[in-house]
Scaffold this motif. Structure first.
Motif, PDB file in Angstrom:
ATOM      1  N   PRO A 185      34.764  38.701  39.436  1.00 30.57           N
ATOM      2  CA  PRO A 185      35.335  39.585  38.282  1.00 30.57           C
ATOM      3  C   PRO A 185      35.256  39.129  36.973  1.00 30.57           C
ATOM      4  O   PRO A 185      35.150  39.942  36.024  1.00 30.57           O
ATOM      5  CB  PRO A 185      36.879  39.669  38.938  1.00 30.57           C
ATOM      6  CG  PRO A 185      36.993  38.431  39.736  1.00 30.57           C
ATOM      7  CD  PRO A 185      35.433  38.206  40.265  1.00 30.57           C
ATOM      8  N   MET A 186      35.333  37.707  36.877  1.00 31.00           N
ATOM      9  CA  MET A 186      34.887  37.013  35.475  1.00 31.00           C
ATOM     10  C   MET A 186      33.524  37.575  34.891  1.00 31.00           C
ATOM     11  O   MET A 186      33.519  37.793  33.620  1.00 31.00           O
ATOM     12  CB  MET A 186      34.902  35.701  35.610  1.00 31.00           C
ATOM     13  CG  MET A 186      34.709  34.950  34.169  1.00 31.00           C
ATOM     14  SD  MET A 186      34.232  33.098  34.354  1.00 31.00           S
ATOM     15  CE  MET A 186      32.293  33.618  34.481  1.00 31.00           C
ATOM     16  N   LEU A 187      32.812  37.518  35.807  1.00 27.98           N
ATOM     17  CA  LEU A 187      31.463  38.147  35.050  1.00 27.98           C
ATOM     18  C   LEU A 187      31.274  39.657  34.552  1.00 27.98           C
ATOM     19  O   LEU A 187      30.699  40.047  33.639  1.00 27.98           O
ATOM     20  CB  LEU A 187      30.166  37.841  35.941  1.00 27.98           C
ATOM     21  CG  LEU A 187      29.880  36.361  36.045  1.00 27.98           C
ATOM     22  CD1 LEU A 187      28.482  35.952  37.278  1.00 27.98           C
ATOM     23  CD2 LEU A 187      29.395  35.538  34.828  1.00 27.98           C
ATOM     24  N   LEU A 188      31.890  40.227  35.617  1.00 22.53           N
ATOM     25  CA  LEU A 188      32.263  41.897  35.351  1.00 22.53           C
ATOM     26  C   LEU A 188      32.885  42.108  34.050  1.00 22.53           C
ATOM     27  O   LEU A 188      32.286  42.787  33.349  1.00 22.53           O
ATOM     28  CB  LEU A 188      32.922  42.384  36.510  1.00 22.53           C
ATOM     29  CG  LEU A 188      31.949  42.562  37.894  1.00 22.53           C
ATOM     30  CD1 LEU A 188      32.781  43.044  38.915  1.00 22.53           C
ATOM     31  CD2 LEU A 188      30.984  43.854  37.477  1.00 22.53           C
ATOM     32  N   LEU A 189      33.954  41.337  33.973  1.00 25.35           N
ATOM     33  CA  LEU A 189      34.534  41.271  32.550  1.00 25.35           C
ATOM     34  C   LEU A 189      33.779  40.925  31.508  1.00 25.35           C
ATOM     35  O   LEU A 189      33.895  41.630  30.383  1.00 25.35           O
ATOM     36  CB  LEU A 189      35.935  40.623  32.799  1.00 25.35           C
ATOM     37  CG  LEU A 189      36.963  40.425  31.633  1.00 25.35           C
ATOM     38  CD1 LEU A 189      37.454  41.939  31.148  1.00 25.35           C
ATOM     39  CD2 LEU A 189      37.802  39.280  31.604  1.00 25.35           C
ATOM     40  N   LEU A 190      33.084  39.823  31.619  1.00 21.45           N
ATOM     41  CA  LEU A 190      32.350  39.419  30.359  1.00 21.45           C
ATOM     42  C   LEU A 190      31.363  40.378  30.003  1.00 21.45           C
ATOM     43  O   LEU A 190      31.087  40.769  28.722  1.00 21.45           O
ATOM     44  CB  LEU A 190      31.449  38.121  31.029  1.00 21.45           C
ATOM     45  CG  LEU A 190      30.701  37.254  29.961  1.00 21.45           C
ATOM     46  CD1 LEU A 190      30.822  35.726  30.339  1.00 21.45           C
ATOM     47  CD2 LEU A 190      29.096  38.081  29.711  1.00 21.45           C
ATOM     48  N   GLY A 191      30.752  41.123  30.988  1.00 17.68           N
ATOM     49  CA  GLY A 191      29.667  42.047  30.475  1.00 17.68           C
ATOM     50  C   GLY A 191      30.198  43.306  29.649  1.00 17.68           C
ATOM     51  O   GLY A 191      29.746  43.510  28.653  1.00 17.68           O
ATOM     52  N   VAL A 192      31.542  43.706  29.897  1.00 18.61           N
ATOM     53  CA  VAL A 192      32.071  44.861  28.844  1.00 18.61           C
ATOM     54  C   VAL A 192      32.720  44.264  27.912  1.00 18.61           C
ATOM     55  O   VAL A 192      32.830  44.792  26.512  1.00 18.61           O
ATOM     56  CB  VAL A 192      33.177  45.538  29.926  1.00 18.61           C
ATOM     57  CG1 VAL A 192      34.529  44.717  30.239  1.00 18.61           C
ATOM     58  CG2 VAL A 192      33.485  46.884  29.190  1.00 18.61           C
ATOM     59  N   THR A 193      33.219  42.916  27.802  1.00 13.16           N
ATOM     60  CA  THR A 193      33.859  42.531  26.546  1.00 13.16           C
ATOM     61  C   THR A 193      32.567  41.921  25.466  1.00 13.16           C
ATOM     62  O   THR A 193      33.117  41.826  24.278  1.00 13.16           O
ATOM     63  CB  THR A 193      34.764  41.397  26.905  1.00 13.16           C
ATOM     64  OG1 THR A 193      34.262  40.229  27.685  1.00 13.16           O
ATOM     65  CG2 THR A 193      36.062  41.661  27.624  1.00 13.16           C
TER      66      THR A 193
END
Length: 378
Positions: A204-212
């Motif tokens: 979930p951290m990397l998924l969030l990093l992509g959109v932010t």
């Protein structure tokens, strides 16, 4: 919105502290880069301002869970609000790049505290069955100031002066009051009996990093890559409003159906929106307003919804003693993405164009699609 979530003990204080803290953060996010450009910095230098802010935010987030266990809630919360607010006011003293970067670093210390404690407190105050709605309410407290100030602060700086924005950046200091009230209600953070499951938190951290990364690039550079000041305000307003609505409403859907099924379409959505924006800003003298507004609406929807969904996945992966660590990992993804978006797109734009920078950000977001399609491990 479910009123019972808002009436949960401590939630009103948390929402007040969060709104004041994020007001100070949001006011400077688009304006501090403009401030140093006025002082003579180029696009790369402007990108460094939010990059440094996020670097020190991430470094602080690493130590906040331990600080909460050793010091307790009150000292940590109060220090965070003061460190975020006072340096914001101090921007009025100079528009030189070097001292502005120092102030960004100190603000990052405070923002690191606010972000980790805020999202951890949602998990502390509300039971899992209603956590999606609680995260939605928390998201509104974050998004409300951003809707007003990420879009409006550049206009305020241009029309009323940078000093007014710097005064707004001091609002987190007022958040000391609800922070103290909240700390009095909370139990001491328990010591974990085993290590946090960091590998499960990585997805979930990397998924969030992509959109932010994509969102951070838009917030930092919208004023510079748009050919019209009113269009800049409108585009940022569209993005932040869409983010607020989706972050709020997707919580209800996630509580009912689970978060996983919504994640991969939103990753694709991010890349599509960034491609539209890249096309819209291809001519520095004539931005395509329809394409820009559509693109920011599309990215904004993903930006808001993925924040809620990835936070739900994060907390579902850990037990209560690890809420602080889980919150830190999630927030590292958020702020590392925002900082990387600022720095990477700034460097690409300085070497080529903002259009190329937007395409690069969209491509980096799309790289997380395999993670979105993979089911989380247990």
């Amino acid at each position: 919105m479910n009123g019972s979530v808002l009436r949960a003990p401590g939630m009103p204080l948390l929402l007040a502290m969060t709104a004041l803290g994020f007001a100070g953060y949001a006011a400077l996010l688009p304006v501090a880069p403009l401030w140093v450009v006025r002082g003579g910095a180029d696009a790369a230098g402007a990108g460094l301002v939010n990059g440094v802010l996020m670097l020190f935010t991430v470094l602080t987030q690493l130590v906040v869970p331990g600080a909460l266990r050793r010091l307790g809630w009150a000292p940590v919360l109060v220090a965070g609000m003061v460190l975020l607010g006072l340096p914001g006011i101090a921007h009025v003293l100079t528009d030189d790049l070097a001292p502005t970067l120092v102030l960004a670093a100190v603000r990052g210390l405070g923002f690191g505290v606010l972000t980790v404690t805020g999202s951890a407190l949602v998990a502390e105050l509300v039971e899992p069955a209603r956590r999606g709605q609680a995260i939605g309410a928390y998201g509104l407290a974050i998004a409300g100031p951003q809707v007003l100030l990420v879009a409006g602060a550049p206009w305020i700086a241009e029309r009323l002066g940078f000093g007014v924005v710097f005064a707004l950046a001091g609002l987190p200091v007022l958040g000391v009051v609800p922070a103290i009230g909240l700390a009095r209600m909370l139990h001491h953070v328990p010591e974990p009996q085993e290590r946090a499951p960091y590998l499960r938190l990585l997805r979930p951290m990397l998924l969030l990093l992509g959109v932010t990364l994509a969102g951070g690039a838009l917030i930092t550079f919208m004023a510079q890559m748009s050919s019209s000041a009113p269009l800049t305000v409108l585009a940022l307003l569209v993005m932040t409003t869409m983010a607020a609505l989706t972050r709020w409403r997707v919580g209800l859907l996630a509580d009912r159906y689970g978060p996983q099924r919504f994640i991969w379409p939103l990753v694709v959505n991010t890349a599509v929106g960034m491609t539209l924006i890249a096309w819209a800003v291809r001519d520095p003298e004539a931005t395509s307003a329809p394409a820009l507004l559509l693109g920011t609406a599309v990215v904004g929807a993903s930006y808001g919804a993925l924040q809620n969904l990835t936070l739900l996945v994060t907390f579902a992966s850990v037990s209560r003693p690890h809420y602080g660590s889980a919150s830190a990992v999630w927030n590292i993804g958020f702020d590392a993405g925002t900082g990387l978006g600022s720095v990477v797109v700034g460097m690409v734009a300085a070497a080529t164009s903002f259009s190329a920078g937007m395409l690069a950000a969209g491509a980096l977001a799309l790289l997380t699609l395999p993670l979105a399609l993979r089911r989380p491990s247990r």
